[in-house]
Design a protein around this motif. Structure first.
Motif, PDB file in Angstrom:
ATOM      1  N   CYS A  65       2.527  -7.792  -3.354  1.00  0.00           N
ATOM      2  CA  CYS A  65       1.733  -6.625  -3.003  1.00  0.00           C
ATOM      3  C   CYS A  65       0.275  -6.928  -2.714  1.00  0.00           C
ATOM      4  CB  CYS A  65       1.790  -5.592  -4.130  1.00  0.00           C
ATOM      5  SG  CYS A  65       3.403  -5.469  -4.929  1.00  0.00           S
ATOM      6  N   CYS A 107      -2.013  -6.817   0.712  1.00  0.00           N
ATOM      7  CA  CYS A 107      -2.603  -5.552   1.169  1.00  0.00           C
ATOM      8  C   CYS A 107      -3.408  -4.896   0.053  1.00  0.00           C
ATOM      9  CB  CYS A 107      -1.513  -4.593   1.623  1.00  0.00           C
ATOM     10  SG  CYS A 107      -0.471  -5.296   2.917  1.00  0.00           S
ATOM     11  N   HIS A 108      -2.850  -4.922  -1.150  1.00  0.00           N
ATOM     12  CA  HIS A 108      -3.539  -4.301  -2.284  1.00  0.00           C
ATOM     13  C   HIS A 108      -4.420  -5.362  -2.949  1.00  0.00           C
ATOM     14  CE1 HIS A 108      -1.268  -0.547  -2.009  1.00  0.00           C
ATOM     15  NE2 HIS A 108      -0.210  -1.298  -1.723  1.00  0.00           N
ATOM     16  N   GLN A 116      -2.978   8.310  -6.083  1.00  0.00           N
ATOM     17  CA  GLN A 116      -3.767   9.093  -5.125  1.00  0.00           C
ATOM     18  C   GLN A 116      -2.855  10.010  -4.331  1.00  0.00           C
ATOM     19  OE1 GLN A 116      -6.053   6.634  -2.499  1.00  0.00           O
ATOM     20  NE2 GLN A 116      -7.793   6.626  -3.923  1.00  0.00           N
ATOM     21  N   GLN A 117      -1.723   9.486  -3.969  1.00  0.00           N
ATOM     22  CA  GLN A 117      -0.818  10.250  -3.102  1.00  0.00           C
ATOM     23  C   GLN A 117      -0.171  11.421  -3.832  1.00  0.00           C
ATOM     24  OE1 GLN A 117       1.851   7.329  -1.438  1.00  0.00           O
ATOM     25  NE2 GLN A 117       0.275   6.544  -0.053  1.00  0.00           N
ATOM     26  N   LYS A 130       7.729   4.488  -5.441  1.00  0.00           N
ATOM     27  CA  LYS A 130       7.391   3.819  -4.183  1.00  0.00           C
ATOM     28  C   LYS A 130       8.257   2.573  -3.965  1.00  0.00           C
ATOM     29  CE  LYS A 130       3.822   4.496  -1.717  1.00  0.00           C
ATOM     30  NZ  LYS A 130       3.735   5.190  -0.383  1.00  0.00           N
ATOM     31  N   MET A 172       7.421   0.810  -0.736  1.00  0.00           N
ATOM     32  CA  MET A 172       6.658  -0.424  -0.907  1.00  0.00           C
ATOM     33  C   MET A 172       7.578  -1.531  -1.386  1.00  0.00           C
ATOM     34  SD  MET A 172       3.456  -0.025  -0.194  1.00  0.00           S
ATOM     35  CE  MET A 172       3.236   1.308   0.960  1.00  0.00           C
TER      36      MET A 172
END
Ligand code: HEC
Length: 465
Positions: free
Chosen positions: A372, A375-376, A401-402, A422, A434
């Motif tokens: 991960c 990107c993260h 957040q989502q 996710k 994800m």
């Protein structure tokens, strides 16, 4: 010469024969919920100190202060609770496996659950790779006699029927030639390599306390004894096909059912589905843990549970099995589980299915980092979420957040952990499953990685160092 398939001396009808062998036809397949093979639950570190079995229906309750034991005692007070809340919940009509009698005994009713105590584990013709050596029982015996040859009784390792036209050459047939293949534990005596005669299948029964050997089936044909003399091929012509199928459907007991060269019963006593007083040598529990006596048990690791068991649930199961009387009946399930006497109450954490090596530091953090953090990352994290570096663990316990209604990780509750939703591509997520793969729009962790994250969450999502 008449070629007949007959149970020449069959004191019992076929059905009785099958029922005598009990749960013979239950096999544990490799299907079901798979958890990675890189899993290694910790050994239980203490020598269990077996309790005296309590005579009373209401043994004294546990009065210590271990929270796991207290939780188990309040949620799973009796054996019926263990059945209903732990075993039964894995029996949902769609995903459950406990009712899949091909792989497991049907454990949906308390009566059947109780029958798993003392029952044989998976030994069935077919699906042999997933048979565990210690489930193998002494095999039936095979003997050819007649035509000037007498082999005596020899234990059957395994048996297989290969379809196709029967061999018509002059020499011995090749090893994989069509026919009825019988692999023996010991070599056939003598030198003869071809005999046309009757082959008998024999088993020892105990009736009225008397031990008797019975020939429960016969098959008369041309037998080839291959070099090494532990592999015999019986010719099967077209008109004999049904006889052979019928013979195999009787459920011949194979001493080496998994065909790996080890005859389990010769190495030690066969184990049972569940053994009263001995959870560590209970096959169902070994399948949950993936190991028995430090040895890997073949087959998928989560036979019973679609969701891994929590430590309190494992403890309840261990204590029920440890403290239930020999040959239990349904009434014994109604008794309170003796948590105070149960030796595992001394260290329930040792039953953690997560095992060593599947901790935050050693496993979960790394799975996130490897899959991960591209990107993260720490500098320009996607969705403002860094999954590498300082403070990752603390951040995970905060809202997503989502979907701010959910934390990214909710200890104990994978289904309420947004990060878990996710990675499993749950339908309620915003955006993509994800790890996101920008090329294909999808991507996924391995089953083993997902399962480890799930088990970690269920057991409290603890941060170790
Ligand atoms: C190729 C880039 C990429 C990779 C690899 C990636 N993500 Fe994401 N992630 C994103 C993007 C872009 C978003 C926001 C859009 C979306 O959700 O689809 C996001 C959003 C998320 C969110 C939502 C955050 C919130 O606060 O609601 C979570 C959780 C998440 N990712 C977890 C993971 C995990 C866990 C992995 C590794 C198993 C992973 N991501 C791998 C790009 C990526």
């Amino acid at each position: 010469m008449a070629r007949t398939f007959a149970s020449s001396f069959s004191p019992l009808p076929l059905a009785a024969l099958i029922s005598l062998t009990g749960l013979t036809s239950l096999t544990m397949g490799a299907a079901g919920c798979t958890i990675g093979s890189d899993f290694d639950p910790g050994e239980i570190e203490f020598e269990p100190d077996r309790p005296e079995l309590s005579e009373s229906d209401d043994p004294d309750p546990y009065t210590g202060d271990d929270e796991i034991v207290l939780e188990a005692q309040s949620q799973f007070r009796t054996g019926l609770d263990v059945h209903q809340k732990i075993i039964w919940r894995t029996c949902t009509p769609f995903d459950g496996v406990c009712h899949n009698s091909k792989e497991f005994p049907d454990l949906r009713t308390p009566a059947n659950f109780v029958k798993a105590f003392g029952a044989n584990c998976n030994v069935q013709y077919g699906e042999y790779e997933s048979v565990y050596d210690r489930c193998e029982r002494p095999g039936d015996r095979f003997r050819i006699s007649g035509g000037g040859y007498e082999s005596g009784q020899i234990e059957i390792g395994w048996i297989e029927s290969i379809a196709g036209d029967y061999y018509q050459g002059e020499d011995l047939p090749p090893e994989d030639s069509p026919g009825l293949h019988i692999h023996l534990a010991d070599p056939m005596p003598g030198e003869q390599t071809k005999v046309y005669t009757s082959g008998g299948f024999e088993r020892t029964f105990i009736t009225d306390g008397e031990v008797k050997d019975f020939t429960f089936a016969n098959y008369t044909t041309l037998w080839y004894i291959l070099p090494g003399r532990t592999h015999v091929i019986g010719e099967v012509r077209e008109y004999q096909g049904d006889q052979v199928q019928e013979l195999l459907s009787v459920g011949i007991i194979e001493g080496d059912a998994n065909r790996n060269g080890t005859l389990g019963a010769r190495e030690g006593d066969p184990i049972h589905m569940l053994s009263a007083g001995d959870p560590e040598n209970s096959y169902l529990i070994a399948r949950l843990r993936g190991v028995m006596s430090g040895e890997e048990v073949p087959g998928s690791r989560m036979p019973l549970a679609n969701q891994p068991l929590s430590i309190a649930e494992m403890l309840a199961l261990f204590c029920l099995v440890e403290t239930i009387p020999e040959d239990p009946g349904e009434a014994d399930l109604a008794r309170a589980v003796d948590y105070a006497g149960c030796s595992y109450s001394a260290d329930p954490a040792g039953l953690n299915l997560l095992g060593e090596g599947v901790t935050w530091a050693a496993r979960i953090e790394k799975v996130l980092e490897y899959n991960c953090s591209g990107c993260h990352n720490e500098i320009t994290p996607e969705a403002d979420l860094a999954l590498i570096g300082e403070g990752v663990y603390e951040r995970l316990l905060e809202p997503s957040q989502q979907n701010p209604a959910l934390n990214l990780i909710e200890p104990g509750e994978p289904e309420s952990s947004y990060l878990y939703l996710k990675i499993t591509g749950h339908e309620d997520i915003v955006g993509n499953p994800m790890p996101y793969n920008p090329l294909t729009g999808e991507g996924t962790l391995t089953q083993a990685e997902i399962a480890d994250i799930e088990t970690w969450i269920i057991n409290g999502a603890i941060e170790d160092e």
